[in-house]
Design a protein around this motif. Structure first.
Motif, PDB file in Angstrom:
ATOM      1  N   ASP A 113      44.929  35.697  24.350  1.00  0.00           N
ATOM      2  CA  ASP A 113      45.140  34.654  25.358  1.00  0.00           C
ATOM      3  C   ASP A 113      46.393  34.895  26.196  1.00  0.00           C
ATOM      4  O   ASP A 113      46.535  34.323  27.282  1.00  0.00           O
ATOM      5  N   GLU A 114      47.291  35.729  25.706  1.00  0.00           N
ATOM      6  CA  GLU A 114      48.546  35.984  26.420  1.00  0.00           C
ATOM      7  C   GLU A 114      48.496  37.222  27.307  1.00  0.00           C
ATOM      8  O   GLU A 114      49.437  37.481  28.063  1.00  0.00           O
ATOM      9  N   MET A 115      47.415  37.985  27.236  1.00  0.00           N
ATOM     10  CA  MET A 115      47.375  39.270  27.923  1.00  0.00           C
ATOM     11  C   MET A 115      47.574  39.141  29.429  1.00  0.00           C
ATOM     12  O   MET A 115      48.338  39.898  30.045  1.00  0.00           O
ATOM     13  N   ASP A 116      46.866  38.203  30.060  1.00  0.00           N
ATOM     14  CA  ASP A 116      46.991  38.050  31.515  1.00  0.00           C
ATOM     15  C   ASP A 116      48.424  37.719  31.906  1.00  0.00           C
ATOM     16  O   ASP A 116      48.985  38.300  32.849  1.00  0.00           O
TER      17      ASP A 116
ATOM     18  N   ALA B 225      43.518  33.226  37.130  1.00  0.00           N
ATOM     19  CA  ALA B 225      42.718  33.653  35.981  1.00  0.00           C
ATOM     20  C   ALA B 225      42.561  32.521  34.970  1.00  0.00           C
ATOM     21  O   ALA B 225      41.495  32.370  34.352  1.00  0.00           O
ATOM     22  N   GLU B 226      43.615  31.725  34.802  1.00  0.00           N
ATOM     23  CA  GLU B 226      43.535  30.590  33.881  1.00  0.00           C
ATOM     24  C   GLU B 226      42.575  29.523  34.403  1.00  0.00           C
ATOM     25  O   GLU B 226      41.854  28.888  33.631  1.00  0.00           O
ATOM     26  N   ALA B 227      42.568  29.334  35.727  1.00  0.00           N
ATOM     27  CA  ALA B 227      41.718  28.304  36.324  1.00  0.00           C
ATOM     28  C   ALA B 227      40.261  28.738  36.405  1.00  0.00           C
ATOM     29  O   ALA B 227      39.349  27.898  36.353  1.00  0.00           O
ATOM     30  N   THR B 228      40.024  30.037  36.548  1.00  0.00           N
ATOM     31  CA  THR B 228      38.648  30.539  36.660  1.00  0.00           C
ATOM     32  C   THR B 228      38.348  31.447  35.466  1.00  0.00           C
ATOM     33  O   THR B 228      37.921  30.990  34.427  1.00  0.00           O
ATOM     34  N   SER B 229      38.584  32.728  35.657  1.00  0.00           N
ATOM     35  CA  SER B 229      38.457  33.718  34.585  1.00  0.00           C
ATOM     36  C   SER B 229      39.146  34.990  35.039  1.00  0.00           C
ATOM     37  O   SER B 229      39.402  35.181  36.236  1.00  0.00           O
ATOM     38  N   THR B 230      39.447  35.853  34.084  1.00  0.00           N
ATOM     39  CA  THR B 230      40.095  37.120  34.430  1.00  0.00           C
ATOM     40  C   THR B 230      39.209  37.943  35.357  1.00  0.00           C
ATOM     41  O   THR B 230      39.682  38.546  36.323  1.00  0.00           O
ATOM     42  N   LYS B 231      37.918  37.954  35.079  1.00  0.00           N
ATOM     43  CA  LYS B 231      36.989  38.721  35.906  1.00  0.00           C
ATOM     44  C   LYS B 231      36.967  38.186  37.332  1.00  0.00           C
ATOM     45  O   LYS B 231      36.976  38.962  38.301  1.00  0.00           O
ATOM     46  N   SER B 232      36.955  36.871  37.487  1.00  0.00           N
ATOM     47  CA  SER B 232      36.930  36.281  38.828  1.00  0.00           C
ATOM     48  C   SER B 232      38.202  36.625  39.598  1.00  0.00           C
ATOM     49  O   SER B 232      38.153  36.976  40.781  1.00  0.00           O
TER      50      SER B 232
ATOM     51  N   LEU C   2      40.161  39.205  39.122  1.00  0.00           N
ATOM     52  CA  LEU C   2      40.123  40.631  39.440  1.00  0.00           C
ATOM     53  C   LEU C   2      39.188  40.896  40.616  1.00  0.00           C
ATOM     54  O   LEU C   2      39.513  41.665  41.531  1.00  0.00           O
ATOM     55  N   THR C   3      38.032  40.248  40.605  1.00  0.00           N
ATOM     56  CA  THR C   3      37.060  40.441  41.680  1.00  0.00           C
ATOM     57  C   THR C   3      37.627  39.990  43.022  1.00  0.00           C
ATOM     58  O   THR C   3      37.500  40.690  44.038  1.00  0.00           O
ATOM     59  N   ILE C   4      38.262  38.836  43.029  1.00  0.00           N
ATOM     60  CA  ILE C   4      38.851  38.322  44.273  1.00  0.00           C
ATOM     61  C   ILE C   4      39.925  39.265  44.796  1.00  0.00           C
ATOM     62  O   ILE C   4      39.983  39.575  45.996  1.00  0.00           O
ATOM     63  N   SER C   5      40.778  39.747  43.893  1.00  0.00           N
ATOM     64  CA  SER C   5      41.863  40.631  44.331  1.00  0.00           C
ATOM     65  C   SER C   5      41.317  41.949  44.873  1.00  0.00           C
ATOM     66  O   SER C   5      41.809  42.467  45.884  1.00  0.00           O
ATOM     67  N   LEU C   6      40.288  42.500  44.227  1.00  0.00           N
ATOM     68  CA  LEU C   6      39.735  43.776  44.685  1.00  0.00           C
ATOM     69  C   LEU C   6      39.019  43.635  46.027  1.00  0.00           C
ATOM     70  O   LEU C   6      39.142  44.502  46.902  1.00  0.00           O
ATOM     71  N   ILE C   7      38.274  42.553  46.192  1.00  0.00           N
ATOM     72  CA  ILE C   7      37.592  42.332  47.475  1.00  0.00           C
ATOM     73  C   ILE C   7      38.625  42.185  48.594  1.00  0.00           C
ATOM     74  O   ILE C   7      38.500  42.781  49.671  1.00  0.00           O
ATOM     75  N   GLY C   8      39.657  41.397  48.331  1.00  0.00           N
ATOM     76  CA  GLY C   8      40.713  41.241  49.328  1.00  0.00           C
ATOM     77  C   GLY C   8      41.395  42.553  49.643  1.00  0.00           C
ATOM     78  O   GLY C   8      41.682  42.860  50.808  1.00  0.00           O
ATOM     79  N   TRP C   9      41.634  43.351  48.611  1.00  0.00           N
ATOM     80  CA  TRP C   9      42.296  44.647  48.797  1.00  0.00           C
ATOM     81  C   TRP C   9      41.440  45.575  49.652  1.00  0.00           C
ATOM     82  O   TRP C   9      41.946  46.235  50.566  1.00  0.00           O
ATOM     83  N   VAL C  10      40.139  45.633  49.374  1.00  0.00           N
ATOM     84  CA  VAL C  10      39.240  46.503  50.137  1.00  0.00           C
ATOM     85  C   VAL C  10      39.207  46.082  51.608  1.00  0.00           C
ATOM     86  O   VAL C  10      39.240  46.924  52.518  1.00  0.00           O
ATOM     87  N   VAL C  11      39.159  44.779  51.853  1.00  0.00           N
ATOM     88  CA  VAL C  11      39.136  44.278  53.233  1.00  0.00           C
ATOM     89  C   VAL C  11      40.417  44.676  53.970  1.00  0.00           C
ATOM     90  O   VAL C  11      40.376  45.160  55.106  1.00  0.00           O
ATOM     91  N   VAL C  12      41.550  44.493  53.316  1.00  0.00           N
ATOM     92  CA  VAL C  12      42.832  44.801  53.959  1.00  0.00           C
ATOM     93  C   VAL C  12      42.967  46.301  54.232  1.00  0.00           C
ATOM     94  O   VAL C  12      43.387  46.713  55.321  1.00  0.00           O
TER      95      VAL C  12
END
Length: 382
Positions: free
Chosen positions: A156-159, A317-324, A326-336
């Motif tokens: 639970d502390e990893m993130d 990540a706490e409000a949604t999930s770690t996967k969500s 990560l997905t949001i950050s990667l999509i944003g990164w690709v767009v930028v």
């Protein structure tokens, strides 16, 4: 990780020590790899070779040679990492390897400062070799640094621990980069140029920063315990064990489809991120025509924006999930990054504003080429 003690409550002192490694090594990624060294390397390469040099039968520019150094370093670590990882899971050597590779990386970074001791024709070669070794140290150390994370606390502390380390890295790299920016801006001679010792000092101080804060990691992060630790093996035996374990793992890939898909995806996106990080500086200098000061200022803004964002993604990540998250950050990164490819220098109105200026010299009946404001002043004749 076979036999390793995992999922135990974190120790705040150890977590801080872990995060301080990111604080230290980020100096190499900001001041060296992205901000200052690309311009210095391009200048020395131009001074020694002109715009291109024939290397292994191919004409290569400074940014192409720089890319080769990054690629070779990453490839060597990629080849060695699986074997080292297998052995590290069965022997208590994670901290040992982290030390050795940190000494290699930080030591090579400090050694960049010695380039002016060589003849001008060899200075860029020295930087190429030292930068290659520093990259091997950085990426190799990263393998064992990341392998320590599961031992730093509970699942639970990893993130939170991971993002805290990222935030430390952005702040640490940003603080030293700010110091370097102030030095480059205000330490100038009567002609407005920096003294010859300044850029080597930036290199040496970045390596010392990395090594110095890594000492806190070595002091406060213990070697993770391994149950039923195997006996020490020689090089040949270790290699055979590593490859046999890897062969066994890959033969059972159908049992771990999700894991293998993730590993493949991780390989692609982390390689993309590392490529952009390593090449952004020389792209800004060579393609976009940024001055060294402008490039440093841009990176500085990024550092101090990214630090709180790293903590913000913990909350996401706490409000949604770690996967969500990560997905949001990667999509944003690709767009930028895709948008960044559309950048181009604005059309310049004055001859003196161009990075490469050709002026006819009546006395010598030759063109003088001035490679100027982008990084360092340099005159050639053709």
């Amino acid at each position: 990780m076979q036999g390793a003690t995992l999922d135990r409550q974190s120790n705040p002192e150890s977590v801080r020590g872990y995060a301080f490694y990111d604080w230290g090594k980020s100096a190499f990624e900001t001041s060296v790899t992205t901000a200052v060294l690309p311009a210095w390397f391009a200048y020395l390469f131009l001074k020694a070779n002109g715009l291109e040099a024939e290397i292994l039968g191919r004409d290569m520019t400074s940014d192409a040679v720089w890319s080769v150094a990054v690629a070779i370093g990453a490839l060597l670590v990629a080849i060695a990492s699986p074997s080292l990882g297998v052995i590290a899971d069965r022997r208590a050597i994670k901290m040992w390897w982290l030390r050795i590779l940190t000494y290699l990386g930080a030591g090579s970074t400090i050694a960049l400062a010695f380039a002016p001791l060589f003849d001008i024709s060899l200075q860029w070669v020295w930087i190429f070799v030292m930068f290659l070794l520093a990259n091997i140290g950085l990426n190799g150390a990263g393998v064992f640094y990341n392998a320590l994370l599961p031992h730093m606390g509970t699942d639970d502390e990893m993130d939170a621990i991971s993002n805290k380390a990222f935030a430390y890295g952005y702040f640490g790299g940003g603080v030293l980069l700010l110091i370097h920016l102030l030095m480059i801006t205000f330490i100038v001679d009567g002609a407005g140029s920096n003294p010859s010792w300044l850029i080597p000092f930036v290199m040496a101080s970045s390596g010392a920063w990395w090594l110095g804060f890594a000492m806190l990691t070595f002091k406060y992060v213990p070697e993770p315990e391994i149950e039923n630790e195997m006996e020490s093996l020689g090089i040949n035996q270790s290699a055979k064990l590593a490859f046999s374990e890897l062969k066994k793992t890959f033969s059972e890939w159908r049992k771990f489809k999700t894991l293998f898909i993730y590993m493949f995806a991780y390989f692609l996106f982390i390689d993309g991120i590392n490529s952009v990080t390593a090449l952004a500086g020389i792209y800004g200098i060579s393609v976009l025509g940024l001055t060294t000061t402008a490039l440093i200022a841009t990176i500085l803004v990024i550092q101090f924006v990214a630090a709180p964002c790293a903590i913000g993604f913990t909350k996401l990540a706490e409000a949604t999930s770690t996967k969500s998250a990560l997905t949001i950050s990667l999509i944003g990164w690709v767009v930028v990054v895709t948008a960044a490819l559309s950048f181009a220098p604005l059309e310049l109105s004055q001859h003196s504003e161009y990075d490469f200026q050709y002026d006819w010299n009546e006395d010598t009946s030759e063109y003088d080429i001035t490679v100027g404001e982008t990084a360092f002043a340099l005159k050639l004749s053709v």
